[in-house]
Design an enzyme around this catalytic site. Structure first.
Site, short mmCIF file in Angstrom:
data_model
loop_
_atom_site.label_atom_id
_atom_site.label_comp_id
_atom_site.label_asym_id
_atom_site.label_seq_id
_atom_site.Cartn_x
_atom_site.Cartn_y
_atom_site.Cartn_z
N HIS A 113 -4.60 -37.51 7.96
CA HIS A 113 -3.63 -38.43 8.82
C HIS A 113 -3.60 -37.29 10.37
O HIS A 113 -3.04 -37.05 11.38
CB HIS A 113 -1.94 -38.79 8.57
CG HIS A 113 -1.39 -37.77 8.42
ND1 HIS A 113 -1.04 -37.83 7.03
CD2 HIS A 113 -0.41 -37.35 9.52
CE1 HIS A 113 -0.39 -37.15 6.82
NE2 HIS A 113 0.70 -36.60 7.84
N ASP A 143 -6.84 -39.23 1.68
CA ASP A 143 -5.07 -38.22 3.06
C ASP A 143 -5.36 -37.22 2.85
O ASP A 143 -5.06 -36.05 3.65
CB ASP A 143 -4.28 -38.65 2.76
CG ASP A 143 -3.58 -38.25 4.42
OD1 ASP A 143 -3.64 -38.72 5.44
OD2 ASP A 143 -2.13 -38.26 4.29
N SER A 219 3.58 -31.85 7.79
CA SER A 219 2.06 -32.12 6.83
C SER A 219 0.70 -30.90 6.96
O SER A 219 0.52 -30.83 7.68
CB SER A 219 1.87 -33.63 7.73
OG SER A 219 2.76 -34.56 6.89
#
Length: 472
Positions: A113, A143, A219
């Site tokens: 993402h 992901d 992230s």
């Protein structure tokens, strides 16, 4: 008051023991002898690991319509919503995240993402060098994404993987990333839980939970053990405010390593497929089966083309462990299979007919049988303009559908077509036409064209069976 100094990987941790000293068996006072021993410092660990954690900046160009005078509701009321010229403008959207170099040749792992849809990806190292990166492998189901930057004269610093199965709740960990774009930041905490579902859209729900502060921008960053190895890739947080509340989630390193190895070898991620469905064993189910305690997965379906079927797994078996690693629920089962290697012999410990036994299987990818054979339905019939294909386990997984789905699936619907007019949607499964079961795309085309006056069509949409009737 008694104190004990514990030395671990160059770190000195001073722990005060009051009434617990005699209980733990410490007979003598052990006191720190220097300021270094009094202080808890992760500095040596951070100094070693942080050069391999990078900042990632992306740019995505999007076209947006720009309001004009003709967008005024007054004009639209009399002349319609398409009145006047349409003016569009290109806008650049920026995003940021983190990543981890896992190979000296410039291989970087991050979250999918972070780079999804990016037109440009820039990687910034701790020493302020910047590189253009290219997306090598993407895996939306986990992901995860793999990037590549080209090395210069010297190899890049990188982090080694640890075995995430050796983690225990309470282990100290460190998170390194780029929260809110402020720059590389280090936070510390412990492993709060294992095998957690993070409530995100990933298919693989077996995260490491930590209370090390993780915020937007972290992230793709690193979760490190105290020996400076990569335990996981920070991926998600639970938050009502957008900031850290002490509940963060990381993708375990064993799954990251499996995606990395598989993806770099083939250019895409093809993960092992068990080919069996089941349900978690609750207390009631355990009592009915004669198990001492709940846990495991009760098999209720086995695909005839799967590795599980070839190994002799049966409906009614309870999968208790995979390669001696316990399986407590369906998420844990999926994680264990997904983080294993293709072609590797894998032992399933099962409970069958009141006895413990095991079966050995060679893990294989989901089969691509039957072939897709994608065609566009045409001719004088109500589904003309629908693009359809034959479902196989592999194609169903590719479309984000249950792997056991079969039949003829709608992959897309042409705009302005008859099929769109009748409300057909992607992922609809064509079940029957005028009571005749549909088993393949060629048969579907033939049956639809053989009818001239009335079509009664039955489809499955998101688990529901729908029917509609069309007359010419």
């Amino acid at each position: 008051m008694k104190k004990i100094t514990i030395n671990a990987t160059g770190l000195c941790l001073a722990i005060s023991l009051m009434s617990f000293g005699p209980v733990l068996g410490f007979a003598e006072d052990v006191v720190p002898t220097s300021q270094t021993e009094v202080m808890l410092s992760f500095a040596p660990l951070v100094k070693k690991a942080s050069p391999a954690v990078v900042n990632i900046f992306t740019k995505k160009r999007v076209t947006q319509s720009r309001p004009t005078l003709f967008d005024d509701p007054f004009f639209k009321r009399f002349f319609g919503k398409n009145f006047g010229p349409q003016k569009n403008r290109e806008q650049v959207q920026n995003a940021l995240g983190s990543g981890v170099i896992v190979d000296a040749a410039g291989i970087i792992v991050t979250n999918y993402h972070v780079v999804a849809g990016a037109d440009e990806i820039t990687v910034a190292l701790q020493d302020r060098r910047e590189f253009d990166a290219r997306l090598v492998v993407k895996d939306e189901r986990t992901d995860l994404a793999i990037l590549k930057i080209e090395p210069e004269e010297t190899p890049f610093p990188y982090l080694e993987f640890t075995d995430s199965d050796t983690l225990e709740v309470g282990d100290l960990v460190i998170a390194i990333g780029n929260p809110f774009g402020v720059g590389q930041t280090v936070t510390s905490g412990i492993v709060s839980a294992l095998d957690r579902s993070a409530g995100v859209s990933n298919d693989i729900q077996s995260f490491i939970q930590t209370d090390a502060a993780i915020n937007p921008g972290n992230s793709g960053g690193a979760l490190l053990t105290m020996d400076g190895k990569l335990a996981g890739i920070n991926s998600a947080i639970f938050s009502k405010s957008g900031g850290s509340l002490g509940i963060g989630f990381a993708i375990p390193s064993n799954l990251v390593r499996a995606v990395l190895k598989n993806g770099l070898a083939t250019g895409k991620v093809t993960r092992p497929w068990l080919g069996a469905m089941g349900q978690a064993v609750t207390s009631d189910v355990a009592d009915g089966l004669g198990l001492e305690k709940p846990g495991g997965v009760l098999v209720n379906r086995v695909h005839p083309l799967s590795a599980a079927h070839a190994a002799g797994l049966r409906v009614g078996d309870v999968i208790i462990a995979i390669d001696s690693k316990p399986v407590y629920n369906l998420d844990a089962l999926i994680f264990r299979i997904s983080s294993s290697e293709l072609g590797k012999p894998t032992v399933l410990d099962i409970y069958r007919s009141g006895k413990l036994t095991d079966v050995t299987m060679l893990l294989q990818p989901a089969p691509e049988q039957p072939s897709k054979n994608i065609i566009t339905l045409s001719g004088p019939q109500p589904l003309a303009g629908a693009v359809v294909g034959n479902l196989s386990p592999a194609y169903a997984i590719e479309l984000g559908m249950p792997a056991f789905a079969d039949g003829v699936v709608v992959t897309s619907v042409n705009r302005g077509s008859i099929a769109e007019r009748y409300g057909l949607k992607p992922r609809d499964i064509l079940l029957a036409v005028n009571g005749q079961k549909i088993t393949g795309v060629k048969q579907a085309q033939s049956v639809l064209l053989s009818e001239k006056d009335t079509w009664e069509i039955q489809i499955r949409r998101k688990g529901r069976t729908l029917s509609f009737r069309v007359s010419s």
